[in-house]
Scaffold this motif. Structure first.
Motif, PDB file in Angstrom:
ATOM      1  N   GLY A  11      41.182  40.217  -6.462  1.00  0.00           N
ATOM      2  CA  GLY A  11      41.621  41.252  -7.605  1.00  0.00           C
ATOM      3  C   GLY A  11      42.805  41.036  -8.064  1.00  0.00           C
ATOM      4  O   GLY A  11      42.966  41.222  -9.310  1.00  0.00           O
ATOM      5  N   THR A  12      43.883  41.176  -7.312  1.00  0.00           N
ATOM      6  CA  THR A  12      45.081  41.076  -7.713  1.00  0.00           C
ATOM      7  C   THR A  12      45.578  40.054  -8.414  1.00  0.00           C
ATOM      8  O   THR A  12      46.162  39.909  -9.461  1.00  0.00           O
ATOM      9  N   ALA A  13      45.048  38.732  -8.171  1.00  0.00           N
ATOM     10  CA  ALA A  13      45.310  37.537  -8.590  1.00  0.00           C
ATOM     11  C   ALA A  13      44.754  37.393 -10.042  1.00  0.00           C
ATOM     12  O   ALA A  13      45.322  37.264 -11.084  1.00  0.00           O
ATOM     13  N   ILE A  14      43.398  37.835 -10.348  1.00  0.00           N
ATOM     14  CA  ILE A  14      42.559  37.765 -11.483  1.00  0.00           C
ATOM     15  C   ILE A  14      43.118  38.868 -12.283  1.00  0.00           C
ATOM     16  O   ILE A  14      43.549  38.566 -13.598  1.00  0.00           O
ATOM     17  N   SER A  15      43.206  40.146 -11.850  1.00  0.00           N
ATOM     18  CA  SER A  15      43.892  41.135 -12.776  1.00  0.00           C
ATOM     19  C   SER A  15      45.194  41.005 -13.229  1.00  0.00           C
ATOM     20  O   SER A  15      45.627  41.033 -14.448  1.00  0.00           O
ATOM     21  N   THR A  16      45.843  40.379 -12.523  1.00  0.00           N
ATOM     22  CA  THR A  16      47.503  40.126 -13.016  1.00  0.00           C
ATOM     23  C   THR A  16      47.488  38.934 -13.862  1.00  0.00           C
ATOM     24  O   THR A  16      48.395  39.255 -14.938  1.00  0.00           O
ATOM     25  N   ALA A  17      46.670  38.100 -13.964  1.00  0.00           N
ATOM     26  CA  ALA A  17      46.578  36.816 -14.848  1.00  0.00           C
ATOM     27  C   ALA A  17      46.143  37.505 -16.012  1.00  0.00           C
ATOM     28  O   ALA A  17      46.566  37.049 -17.105  1.00  0.00           O
ATOM     29  N   ALA A  18      45.179  38.241 -16.037  1.00  0.00           N
ATOM     30  CA  ALA A  18      44.533  38.863 -17.223  1.00  0.00           C
ATOM     31  C   ALA A  18      45.127  39.959 -17.976  1.00  0.00           C
ATOM     32  O   ALA A  18      45.117  40.253 -19.064  1.00  0.00           O
ATOM     33  N   PHE A  19      46.062  40.624 -17.249  1.00  0.00           N
ATOM     34  CA  PHE A  19      46.883  41.816 -17.852  1.00  0.00           C
ATOM     35  C   PHE A  19      47.721  41.569 -19.185  1.00  0.00           C
ATOM     36  O   PHE A  19      47.638  42.132 -20.037  1.00  0.00           O
ATOM     37  N   PRO A  20      48.533  40.446 -19.285  1.00  0.00           N
ATOM     38  CA  PRO A  20      49.395  40.199 -20.364  1.00  0.00           C
ATOM     39  C   PRO A  20      48.375  39.999 -21.425  1.00  0.00           C
ATOM     40  O   PRO A  20      48.560  40.410 -22.711  1.00  0.00           O
ATOM     41  N   ARG A  21      47.155  39.281 -21.570  1.00  0.00           N
ATOM     42  CA  ARG A  21      46.035  39.148 -22.465  1.00  0.00           C
ATOM     43  C   ARG A  21      45.652  40.233 -23.193  1.00  0.00           C
ATOM     44  O   ARG A  21      45.453  40.816 -24.183  1.00  0.00           O
ATOM     45  N   LEU A  22      45.430  41.452 -22.201  1.00  0.00           N
ATOM     46  CA  LEU A  22      44.692  42.667 -22.637  1.00  0.00           C
ATOM     47  C   LEU A  22      45.813  43.565 -23.013  1.00  0.00           C
ATOM     48  O   LEU A  22      45.616  44.198 -24.366  1.00  0.00           O
ATOM     49  N   THR A  23      47.181  43.584 -22.706  1.00  0.00           N
ATOM     50  CA  THR A  23      48.200  44.093 -23.666  1.00  0.00           C
ATOM     51  C   THR A  23      48.414  43.624 -24.914  1.00  0.00           C
ATOM     52  O   THR A  23      48.585  44.373 -25.891  1.00  0.00           O
ATOM     53  N   ASP A  24      48.098  42.065 -24.919  1.00  0.00           N
ATOM     54  CA  ASP A  24      48.286  41.594 -26.323  1.00  0.00           C
ATOM     55  C   ASP A  24      47.390  42.126 -27.282  1.00  0.00           C
ATOM     56  O   ASP A  24      47.685  42.226 -28.568  1.00  0.00           O
ATOM     57  N   ARG A  25      46.092  42.062 -26.875  1.00  0.00           N
ATOM     58  CA  ARG A  25      45.212  42.696 -27.793  1.00  0.00           C
ATOM     59  C   ARG A  25      45.270  44.147 -28.323  1.00  0.00           C
ATOM     60  O   ARG A  25      45.050  44.254 -29.364  1.00  0.00           O
ATOM     61  N   LEU A  26      45.810  44.889 -27.350  1.00  0.00           N
ATOM     62  CA  LEU A  26      46.229  46.340 -27.843  1.00  0.00           C
ATOM     63  C   LEU A  26      47.273  46.095 -28.799  1.00  0.00           C
ATOM     64  O   LEU A  26      47.510  46.974 -29.908  1.00  0.00           O
ATOM     65  N   ALA A  27      48.475  45.455 -28.409  1.00  0.00           N
ATOM     66  CA  ALA A  27      49.534  45.293 -29.573  1.00  0.00           C
ATOM     67  C   ALA A  27      49.222  44.753 -30.782  1.00  0.00           C
ATOM     68  O   ALA A  27      49.892  45.033 -31.738  1.00  0.00           O
ATOM     69  N   GLN A  28      48.081  43.954 -30.823  1.00  0.00           N
ATOM     70  CA  GLN A  28      47.824  43.632 -31.963  1.00  0.00           C
ATOM     71  C   GLN A  28      46.718  44.515 -32.975  1.00  0.00           C
ATOM     72  O   GLN A  28      46.524  44.446 -33.791  1.00  0.00           O
ATOM     73  N   GLY A  29      46.337  45.681 -32.153  1.00  0.00           N
ATOM     74  CA  GLY A  29      45.519  46.695 -32.584  1.00  0.00           C
ATOM     75  C   GLY A  29      44.131  46.451 -32.699  1.00  0.00           C
ATOM     76  O   GLY A  29      43.168  46.916 -33.535  1.00  0.00           O
ATOM     77  N   ARG A  40      34.851  40.923 -19.968  1.00  0.00           N
ATOM     78  CA  ARG A  40      34.557  39.698 -19.478  1.00  0.00           C
ATOM     79  C   ARG A  40      35.407  39.444 -18.228  1.00  0.00           C
ATOM     80  O   ARG A  40      34.797  38.931 -17.172  1.00  0.00           O
ATOM     81  N   VAL A  41      36.429  39.921 -17.901  1.00  0.00           N
ATOM     82  CA  VAL A  41      37.382  39.919 -16.624  1.00  0.00           C
ATOM     83  C   VAL A  41      36.593  40.732 -15.791  1.00  0.00           C
ATOM     84  O   VAL A  41      36.522  40.211 -14.602  1.00  0.00           O
ATOM     85  N   ILE A  42      36.111  41.982 -15.852  1.00  0.00           N
ATOM     86  CA  ILE A  42      35.728  42.680 -14.702  1.00  0.00           C
ATOM     87  C   ILE A  42      34.366  42.167 -14.499  1.00  0.00           C
ATOM     88  O   ILE A  42      33.813  42.122 -13.118  1.00  0.00           O
ATOM     89  N   SER A  43      33.527  41.269 -15.431  1.00  0.00           N
ATOM     90  CA  SER A  43      32.361  40.777 -14.910  1.00  0.00           C
ATOM     91  C   SER A  43      32.369  39.629 -14.032  1.00  0.00           C
ATOM     92  O   SER A  43      31.809  39.483 -13.275  1.00  0.00           O
ATOM     93  N   THR A  44      33.511  38.661 -14.379  1.00  0.00           N
ATOM     94  CA  THR A  44      33.848  37.501 -13.577  1.00  0.00           C
ATOM     95  C   THR A  44      34.336  38.102 -12.095  1.00  0.00           C
ATOM     96  O   THR A  44      33.853  37.647 -10.977  1.00  0.00           O
ATOM     97  N   MET A  45      35.100  39.346 -12.165  1.00  0.00           N
ATOM     98  CA  MET A  45      35.396  39.809 -10.620  1.00  0.00           C
ATOM     99  C   MET A  45      34.291  40.278  -9.962  1.00  0.00           C
ATOM    100  O   MET A  45      34.265  40.134  -8.793  1.00  0.00           O
ATOM    101  N   ILE A  46      33.499  41.005 -10.579  1.00  0.00           N
ATOM    102  CA  ILE A  46      32.038  41.263  -9.901  1.00  0.00           C
ATOM    103  C   ILE A  46      31.544  40.245  -9.546  1.00  0.00           C
ATOM    104  O   ILE A  46      30.947  40.206  -8.488  1.00  0.00           O
ATOM    105  N   TRP A  47      31.066  39.385 -10.276  1.00  0.00           N
ATOM    106  CA  TRP A  47      30.394  38.060  -9.864  1.00  0.00           C
ATOM    107  C   TRP A  47      31.035  37.373  -8.605  1.00  0.00           C
ATOM    108  O   TRP A  47      30.176  36.785  -7.786  1.00  0.00           O
TER     109      TRP A  47
END
Length: 242
Positions: A11-29, A40-47
């Motif tokens: 949980g912590t490892a994957i979500s921390t790695a994915a967080f900057p990309r998520l914030t970048d998407r919102l920053a780009q609008g 995609r991230v939550i699907s991978t974590m569930i799997w």
């Protein structure tokens, strides 16, 4: 340790790695790309998390023997309930970052304060000698983990009804079905490799490794058969390795 290790490693490892990309998407609008990246991230974590929970549950007696050679039945029972909490704690790591990406730190905080109060209440009442005893603490942990994630998902869906698409729900049904096969495989392999009174150290580790290998192999193959992308990706890499 048994409860927190999968949460930290997955949980912590994957979500921390994915967080900057998520914030970048919102920053780009690009909210559409944010939704796509988040699912995609939550699907991978569930799997990944579901077979880990299956392995943890069916091999709880082996893990308890490694930690404490004697009086491990109660530890195994407690860990059985904590396996439920493991999955939802893993999900919390990425779901909470959904709110953080929107710079909303208050919602997870308020929910956490409520969960802390609920945990104290349940732990106090369920751990009484006339109730569940020590096992009640684990049961309380599992309950509050489910409640916390459920509340956050409800708020998430209320704010953005498009966050989860039909494709995600289709994936969810497939991965749950694949996990059913993994659970059957875990049950059968545990029956073939039962934990005996004389098992110690290296023997237990070998059995655990074999159980893990069988469960993940079945999970990957069934996922591949069901058309789950994660299963196909691992199968493709394995073919390239061969």
């Amino acid at each position: 340790l048994l409860h927190n290790a999968p949460v930290m490693l997955i949980g912590t490892a994957i979500s921390t790695a994915a967080f900057p990309r998520l914030t970048d998407r919102l920053a780009q609008g690009r909210v559409d790309l944010f939704r796509k990246e988040f699912t995609r991230v939550i699907s991978t974590m569930i799997w990944i998390a579901l077979p880990v929970v299956v392995i943890s549950y069916f091999s709880r007696a082996y893990l308890a023997r490694i930690i404490f050679a004697r009086s491990n039945r109660e530890i195994a029972l407690i860990f059985g309930f904590l396996c439920i909490a493991i999955f939802f704690r893993i999900m919390y790591t990425i779901i909470s970052r959904y709110f953080y990406a929107y710079k909303d730190t208050k919602t997870p905080l308020y929910v956490s304060l409520f969960i802390i109060a609920l945990n104290i209440f349940l732990a106090y009442n369920w751990s009484k000698p006339g109730a569940y005893g020590v096992v009640g603490l684990a049961l309380a942990q599992a309950t509050v983990a489910i409640v916390e994630v459920s509340i956050l998902i409800t708020i998430m869906l209320f704010r953005d009804r498009k966050i989860f698409t039909k494709e995600f729900y289709n994936f969810l049904s497939k991965v749950i079905s694949a996990t059913g096969f993994s659970a059957v495989a875990a049950y059968l392999i545990v029956q073939l490799l039962p934990l005996s009174q004389s098992d110690r150290g290296f023997i237990i580790l070998v059995k655990l490794a074999f159980i893990t290998l069988v469960v993940f192999t079945v999970h990957t193959l069934v996922s591949y058969a069901f058309g789950i992308n994660e299963g196909r990706a691992i199968s493709a890499r394995f073919k390239n390795l061969i």
